[in-house]
Structure formats: structure tokens, C-alpha cells
Scaffold this active site. Structure first.
Site, PDB file in Angstrom:
ATOM      1  N   ASP A  84       2.820   4.816  -4.966  1.00 28.45           N
ATOM      2  CA  ASP A  84       3.974   5.237  -4.180  1.00 28.45           C
ATOM      3  C   ASP A  84       4.905   5.990  -5.138  1.00 28.45           C
ATOM      4  O   ASP A  84       4.802   5.877  -6.362  1.00 28.45           O
ATOM      5  CB  ASP A  84       4.675   4.043  -3.509  1.00 28.45           C
ATOM      6  CG  ASP A  84       5.528   4.505  -2.320  1.00 28.45           C
ATOM      7  OD1 ASP A  84       5.875   5.708  -2.266  1.00 28.45           O
ATOM      8  OD2 ASP A  84       5.868   3.681  -1.455  1.00 28.45           O
TER       9      ASP A  84
HETATM   10  C1  BGC Z   1       7.657   5.972   0.500  1.00 27.01           C
HETATM   11  C2  BGC Z   1       6.293   6.535   0.854  1.00 27.01           C
HETATM   12  C3  BGC Z   1       6.351   8.037   0.854  1.00 27.01           C
HETATM   13  C4  BGC Z   1       6.841   8.506  -0.500  1.00 27.01           C
HETATM   14  C5  BGC Z   1       6.923  10.018  -0.629  1.00 27.01           C
HETATM   15  C6  BGC Z   1       8.212   6.593  -0.767  1.00 27.01           C
HETATM   16  O1  BGC Z   1       9.530   6.212  -1.000  1.00 27.01           O
HETATM   17  O2  BGC Z   1       7.571   4.578   0.348  1.00 27.01           O
HETATM   18  O3  BGC Z   1       5.876   6.053   2.101  1.00 27.01           O
HETATM   19  O4  BGC Z   1       5.087   8.550   1.157  1.00 27.01           O
HETATM   20  O5  BGC Z   1       8.132   7.990  -0.737  1.00 27.01           O
HETATM   21  O6  BGC Z   1       7.991  10.501   0.118  1.00 27.01           O
END
Ligand code: BGC
Length: 808
Positions: free
Chosen positions: A200
Site C-alpha cells: 500500500d
Molecule cells: C490506500 C489504497 C490506495 C493507495 C493509492 C492508500 O492510502 O489505502 O487503497 O490504492 O492509497 O492511492
């Protein structure tokens, strides 16, 4: 932020990713996108054919934005209704989640677009989301939280995203990205996942531990521990180069799959890229159908929906009727291709001679409306507008401009810019009390006519982004009398705001300028809405959540509708009993007037087709055939898992296998307002019979239940035939942790009035199995089971017995 590094020498192009799951956001922020309803609306259709069409739409949208992989779907479970990302998930149930997600992912990947399934695993709430440990026993992990991931991996998902949070369970206690037993042991070795494990965003907290745990790609990069840090670790022999080979192979495999690896022999692009022609009209029509189909008729005691085919006077009421809550907050947001509004759509769809009166009536937001810059003057130049200055660390003004538009954000900031200063003379020539202020994050100082409104000295960093604090700053405000000396010429609003530079993200400044004019009281506004209701043939009240309460980054603190919406519904019901309430929310809210309202529809976070779909539902163009993929509580105190606040850093999944509706099915549990699987559609159904095939005793195989249903109502309709598994008394007694009943399978069936149709419901062998922790294997406890077919987990119409002997 979104791309991997190309390596020209070996024909490797960049692989471009973007968020999901509400659409395919343009990674360069240049272009708009089809804005889908929040994912729980898709699962509310219980329709895998529709999910496949949505998968194809994801592929088409990805092509349009030149994106190779979409960071979706999100297959975490709706463990608690307060979960901030509840709307991004599919269901309380792992089987429903998996069926919908598999259909979507396979359809997208068949068209050459990768899907990154997230967030592995037990990442089901947002409070302190980068730090908490989810304590989950191994059996619960296997049977509930890992189950959708397992199905997706076995169906061929090309990528999995590892979560921010940690896991105490499954053989270790570690951050998700360092959890070797789950990332390498279960995902890669046991399930045979050959795709890419992506972190993530800015979740990677280590070099060697994450390398060994099973992470393949740190995102974004190269900032962060896997930039220079990984190279240094290899040079220092802390990480062996050979440990990276498998990761490189996985990255190349993904690039090959999405057509970003040019083969050396002929220079052509490999992979399965196929063109997916699509027009904005196509996606709009699909989304309109999807949203109407997903709408759940919770109740319709007086048969108000659809409306009678006659010219009608409709009172369309509520702040959400004026401005729907189209999409939830956080990283899933997309800039929509178009937005359809309920009033416009209803006016277009209702019979000629109809009238639609629109009144907001309710107040739902904590923040006042945005400041209108036409009442502002640059205090230095005297020009109309807002003065915007960028200051360096020494307080020197590096750039200054007068802006006549301001959306609350500054992105065009350089490395030496430290402070953004906003200044304006704000004309307040209306008599009465005005409210004026600024919402921001980080270090700031806000004054009005030199009087301090707010100051802060805590530096905002990436934590602010991860908690979505920048999206929804609650403004600090002050009250100013209008139309008095000084105010007419303009009070001086000044704000010094921090330039935020979060690691891995672009610099920005948040400066939300707000202003509430003097005007009617909240009570007066409610009275106007009630008056419109009493003058109408039928009233439609749209209530819901807002971006201030339903968002990634934080959990809700309660289940009540924000603002004075409950009062609005009460007043409208008193004014006109012919009232349809539409709930515009992703996750459950408590509806204290539920018993008094004749008709209640759940309308989700509907995306761009909010208006057209609602008009189709109300006028009868499309049947609202949705069924709840979660449980609607009657009272907040009844909720089995009411919050997910970590205690000493731990979120304890003490409810075990009783996720969501399964806890509500325990003897003695309170009755919900509406149970899992509930939804009336617009016709009635008779369950006539069920026969079982493929169930030889002792065989570990899927079975099929053929359920015959008859449409006994006056309209054509769609039934969602649900089959629940119940262990017989003996099996249940031997395993008290096992839920009372759980979803085994489902199928949709369409029938004309009076028609009898047979739905074939496949119940996979796994539906009867449990995870034997001691043996580390799946097993089917022998004995009798009941397969119960019906309309919801609480409306079970037919039973069939199934016996499983010791496995052969
Ligand atoms: C989220 C993800 C997301 C990523 C990119 C993160 O903060 O948990 O679900 O894909 O950011 O934006």
C-alpha cells in the site's frame, strides 16, 4: 507515484497504475472518468453477470487512461458498520464478496488490464490504520478474511496489495508487508500466487523484513526504504541479490501480462492487450442500469414505488436531493465524466404535466459553504479576487497573484515554498451574523481584521494524507456582523498556511475558505420542506452521509445521520404520509423513524448516474432489485462490533467467525431493522420447491440446489435466490464456534408475472468445510447439514438436507 521504472535495454515499459475501486482515476489528473457507484452497490445486485460487465468497463476505462493496472477491488470484509472504507468493500460475507470480485477481476484481466486486489489482509477499519495490529485467530482468518483473497488468487488475479496494518495471527505477529507466513507461506506457496505483491502507498516500513516477508514492489518509489536503502542492503550483504530474483520475475510477468514487456526477438508487445471500444454513452447506460438495479427496497407498505403513471406533483426534499453524496471520501475518488441530478432526471422522466418542487430543508455539513470570491478584493492591488502569496523559510514573498477562482487547494508549490498566505477583503453587506473561516492542515495562523481565529504549530506530514485529514478539514470560523461600518467595505481575512510535503506524495497546501450568510434558521428551512411535502402528491426525501463522515482515513464515531436529517424526515412524514425516503449512504445508518415511514429505499453512493437511476426506480423504468449485502441495525446499541478503536495498538477480532450478519443470527441477538439479503424488489415470490444434485455422501464436491420460484405479483421481476447452510444439531454441538447459518450460494432469476422459473444455486464444497488448525488443512465435519433457500437470512422458505460422511 503510479508507475514502475522502465528499463529500455530489456524492452520493459513502465507499468502504470491508478486507483479504483469507484472508477479508473486518471493518474495524470488530466481527464475525467466514469464514476461508478461505490462497490457495495454492485454486490447489492448479487449479479455476477453485471459484475462481469463492470469488469469490462474497468478494462475500457483503464485503456482510455492508458492505465495497465487498477488498484481494486477491495475485498476486505465489512466487519463493523463504522468502518471508514465500508463503502469500498462488497459485503459482510466472504462468499458474496468473492463471487462479485472474481467476476469483475476475470473480466478485466481477460481484456489485458491488471487488477490489484487489496488490502491483504484483515484491514477492515481505519482508526490508526497504519499502526494497528489485527488480532485474528487462524481459523477466522482462513474461513472469513482470507477467503475472498484465496478465491481471487485461484481465479488468477495478477496482483495483491499488502495492507498498512499488521496481523497478530496466522503464524506470526508482524506488519502485513513483513508477515512471511501469510504473504509467502499462504499466498505464494500454498495458493500458488504468481503475481506481484505491491505495498500500500508509503506502507513499507523496512528493507530486509519486507523483502523476506514477501513484498515484491514498494509503492510509490523510489523514495522510501526500498530506494537507496535496498541497494545499500544488497551491497552490505544484508539482502542477497538472489532474494530479489523472484520479485523481478513477478514484476516482469505482470508487465508481460499487461503488454508492457517488448520481447527481444520481434520488438512486439506481448500480453493480452485487447481494444475495448466504449463510449461515454455506453458506460452511462450501464451505470444507470447498475445503480437502479442495486437500489434496495427496504419497505414499501403502501405500494408507493413505482409512482402511478399520471402527472404528479413531487416534492423532492433534503440536502442530498439537491446535491447527492455521489462518492465516498479518500483515494477511490474520481473526477466524473458527468453528474446526473435527481431533479433534472425526474423532470425528464415523469409524465408531461408533472411538477417537481425541490427544497433542501436539512443541514448536513459541519463546514459552512465555500466563500464566494466575487465578494473578495485583493487588499494590496485593490483588484477583485483573492491574494495568494508563496513565502520561503525567511518569510520572503517569492510569488504573488490575484486569483478570481479558488478551489481550496494549491498544488503549484516549489521546494523552497514554506508558507502560503491568503489575503482578501471580504465584503459583508448583508445585515445579520456572518460566519467566516478557513479549514487547513498543519502549521497555520488565521485572522479576521487582526483578530486571531485559529493557530496551530503541528507540522503536517504524510500521516495527514493517510488519515484523509487534508480532504475534510473542519474550518475554524468566527462570527462577524454584516452591513455595519467596515464590514461593507470588507473585513480583512488573512491566513498563513503550511506547504505540506509528504514523503511519496506531491506538495500541496490546503486552504478551504468558508462563509455562511445570514439567513433563515434551520427550523425555518425544515418548515419550508414540510410545506412543499404537504402540497405534493408524493414526497421523496433523500437523506444520507457526507464526505465529512464516510471516508477512507477514519472510521465513523456513530451511526446517526449527520445534521438534522432525522427531524426533516419526521416533519415530512407528518406533512404527507405518501413519502418515500431514499438513503444516500454506503454504510449502515440508524433510521429512528423507520417504522413510521411507508417506503424506504437504500440508494447507496450512486456515482455519476445518481439522478437517472433514481428517476428510473421511481417511475418504474427499472426494477430496484437490490438485496442488502450487510445488516441494517435498528439501534446503534445492537451492533455486534460497534467500533474498531485499537486497545494498546490491537484490534481484537474477538467475534471470531461471527462476522456481520452471523452475529445477528445467534440466539438472543436483537432483530435488525433489515437483515442481510433483504430487499423486496417490486413483485412477490412463491418458493415452490428445491432439489439437490451432485451430493453423494462422503464426496468433497460442490452441490447444486435447483430452486423453483414463481412470480406471484403483477410486474415482471428479478429474484435473488439465496441459499444458507446450517449445520445440523450434531455438527453444531461439536463445534460451537461455527456460525448458526451462513451464505452458501445464490443466483438471480427473472420471471414474468405468473411465470415459474428455476434458479440453479451452486454451493461450493468449501461452504461446508472448516479450517482444522491442528492439521493445517480444510475438513468437512461429517453429519447432517440443512440447505435453506429463501429471500434473506431471515426469510427462509425451503429446506433440503445434505449429509456428509467422513471424507473419502
Ligand atoms: C490506500 C489504497 C490506495 C493507495 C493509492 C492508500 O492510502 O489505502 O487503497 O490504492 O492509497 O492511492
Amino acid at each position: 507515484m503510479w508507475a514502475t521504472t522502465p528499463v529500455e535495454r530489456i524492452g520493459l515499459d513502465r507499468v502504470l497504475m491508478t486507483d479504483g475501486p469507484v472508477g479508473v482515476r486518471d493518474p495524470e489528473a488530466r481527464d475525467s472518468s466514469a464514476m461508478l457507484p461505490a462497490p457495495s452497490a454492485l454486490s447489492a445486485t448479487w449479479d455476477v453477470v453485471l459484475a462481469r460487465r463492470v469488469g469490462a468497463l474497468f478494462a475500457a476505462e483503464a485503456r482510455r487512461h492508458d492505465v495497465d493496472m487498477v488498484l481494486a477491488p477491495q475485498v476486505n470484509l465489512q466487519r463493523t458498520p463504522v468502518g471508514g472504507r465500508h463503502f469500498e468493500c462488497y459485503s459482510e460475507d466472504p462468499h458474496l464478496t468473492a463471487e462479485i470480485a472474481v467476476a469483475l477481476v476475470v473480466a478485466a484481466q481477460q481484456r489485458g488490464v491488471g487488477m490489484c486486489v487489496k488490502h491483504y489482509v484483515a484491514n477492515d477499519s481505519e482508526t490508526d490504520r497504519t499502526r494497528y495490529l489485527a488480532r485474528v485467530d487462524e481459523r477466522t482468518l482462513r474461513e472469513a478474511y482470507l477467503a475472498p483473497f484465496e478465491r481471487l488468487v485461484r481465479a488468477g488475479a495478477w496482483s495483491v496489495m499488502g495492507a498498512y496494518s499488521g496481523i497478530d495471527g496466522g503464524g506470526a505477529t508482524a506488519p502485513a508487508l513483513e508477515h512471511r507466513p501469510l504473504l509467502t507461506g499462504v499466498l505464494k506457496d500454498e495458493w500458488g500466487f504468481d503475481g506481484l505483491v505491491v505495498s500500500d502507498w508509503v506502507a513499507t516500513g523496512s528493507v530486509a523484513a519486507a523483502v523476506r516477508g514477501g513484498l515484491d514492489l514498494q509503492m510509490p518509489g523510489p523514495d522510501g526504504p526500498w530506494g537507496d536503502g535496498l541497494l545499500a542492503a544488497v551491497h552490505a550483504d544484508v539482502v542477497a541479490e538472489s532474494e530479489l530474483d523472484d520479485k523481478v520475475r513477478r514484476l516482469l510477468r505482470l508487465a508481460h501480462r499487461v503488454g508492457r514487456l517488448r520481447l527481444p526477438d520481434d520488438g512486439t508487445t506481448a500480453g493480452t492487450r485487447v481494444d475495448t471500444p466504449r463510449t461515454a454513452e455506453d458506460s452511462s447506460a450501464l451505470l444507470r442500469e447498475l445503480v437502479a438495479r442495486s437500489t434496495v427496497v427496504l419497505k414499501d407498505d403502501a405500494g408507493l414505488v413505482p409512482f402511478a403513471a399520471a402527472p404528479l406533483r413531487v416534492a423532492l426534499l433534503g440536502a442530498h436531493a439537491v446535491e447527492p453524496f455521489f462518492q465516498g471520501g479518500g483515494s477511490s475518488f474520481v473526477v466524473p465524466d458527468r453528474l446526473s441530478y435527481p431533479a433534472d432526471a425526474l423532470r425528464e422522466t415523469l409524465l408531461a404535466g408533472s411538477v417537481v418542487d425541490v427544497v433542501a430543508g436539512s443541514r448536513v455539513l459541519r463546514n459552512p459553504p465555500e466563500l464566494d470570491l466575487t465578494r473578495c478584493t485583493d487588499p494590496v492591488t485593490g483588484e477583485p479576487g483573492l491574494r495568494v502569496e508563496l513565502l520561503d523559510a525567511d518569510g520572503r514573498v517569492r510569488r504573488a497573484r490575484t486569483r478570481t477562482s479558488w478551489d481550496g487547494w494549491a498544488h503549484d508549490v516549489g521546494p523552497h515554498d514554506v508558507t502560503l498566505r491568503l489575503r482578501a477583503r471580504v465584503r459583508l453587506d448583508e445585515p445579520g451574523t456572518h460566519e467566516l473561516g478557513v479549514g487547513t492542515v498543519g502549521v497555520h495562523r488565521v485572522t479576521v481584521d487582526g483578530r486571531l481565529v485559529s493557530a496551530g504549530d503541528v507540522v503536517a506530514r504524510e500521516d495527514v494524507i493517510l488519515a484523509s485529514g487534508h480532504n475534510h478539514p473542519i474550518a475554524a470560523t468566527t462570527l462577524v456582523e454584516g452591513a455595519v461600518e467596515g464590514a461593507v467595505e470588507g473585513v480583512l481575512l488573512e491566513a498563513d498556511l503550511q506547504v505540506v510535503h509528504p514523503v511519496g506524495y506531491d506538495r500541496f497546501v490546503r486552504g478551504l475558505l468558508v462563509h455562511r450568510l445570514p439567513g433563515p434558521s434551520a427550523d425555518d428551512e425544515l418548515a419550508v420542506a414540510a410545506a412543499a411535502a404537504s402540497a405534493a402528491d408524493v414526497a421523496v426525501v433523500v437523506v444520507g452521509t457526507t464526505h465529512e463522515v464516510e471516508s477512507e482515513g477514519f472510521d465513523r464515531t456513530g451511526l446517526a445521520l449527520p445534521g438534522n436529517q432525522d427531524e426533516l424526515v419526521r416533519r415530512v412524514l407528518a406533512a404527507n404520509p405518501r413519502t418515500v425516503v431514499v438513503v444516500n449512504a454506503g454504510a449502515p445508518v440508524v433510521l429512528p423513524w423507520y417504522d413510521d415511514a411507508p417506503a424506504v429505499l437504500w440508494g447507496w453512493l450512486p456515482g455519476q448516474e445518481a439522478g437517472t437511476a433514481l428517476a428510473d426506480v421511481l417511475t418504474g423504468a427499472t426494477e430496484p432489485s437490490g438485496r442488502l449485502p450487510w445488516t441494517l441495525p435498528a439501534r446503534e446499541a445492537d451492533v455486534p462490533v460497534p467500533h474498531a478503536v485499537p486497545a494498546d495498538g490491537v484490534v481484537d477480532y474477538a467475534e471470531g467467525l461471527d462476522v456481520g450478519y452471523r452475529a445477528w443470527e445467534r440466539p438472543g441477538a436483537p432483530a435488525p431493522a433489515a437483515p442481510f439479503g433483504h430487499g423486496l424488489g417490486w413483485t412477490t415470490w412463491e418458493y415452490e420447491g428445491a432439489t439437490l444434485t451432485g451430493a453423494p455422501e462422503g464426496a468433497r464436491q460442490d452441490v447444486e440446489l435447483r430452486v423453483t420460484v414463481r412470480n406471484t405479483g403483477p410486474r415482471p421481476g428479478r429474484e435473488v435466490v439465496q441459499v444458507y447452510v446450517e449445520p445440523g444439531a450434531e455438527v453444531a454441538a461439536a463445534d460451537p464456534a461455527r456460525p448458526v447459518r451462513w451464505l452458501g450460494g445464490f443466483a438471480v432469476a427473472d420471471a414474468a408475472p405468473g411465470e415459474t422459473v428455476t434458479a440453479t444455486v451452486r454451493v461450493p464444497a468449501r461452504a461446508l468445510e472448516t479450517w482444522d488448525v491442528a492439521a493445517g488443512a480444510w475438513t468437512t465435519p461429517p453429519g447432517a447439514y440443512r440447505l435453506r433457500a429463501g429471500r434473506s437470512v431471515r426469510d427462509l422458505r425451503l429446506d433440503v438436507e445434505l449429509v456428509r460422511r467422513t471424507e473419502i
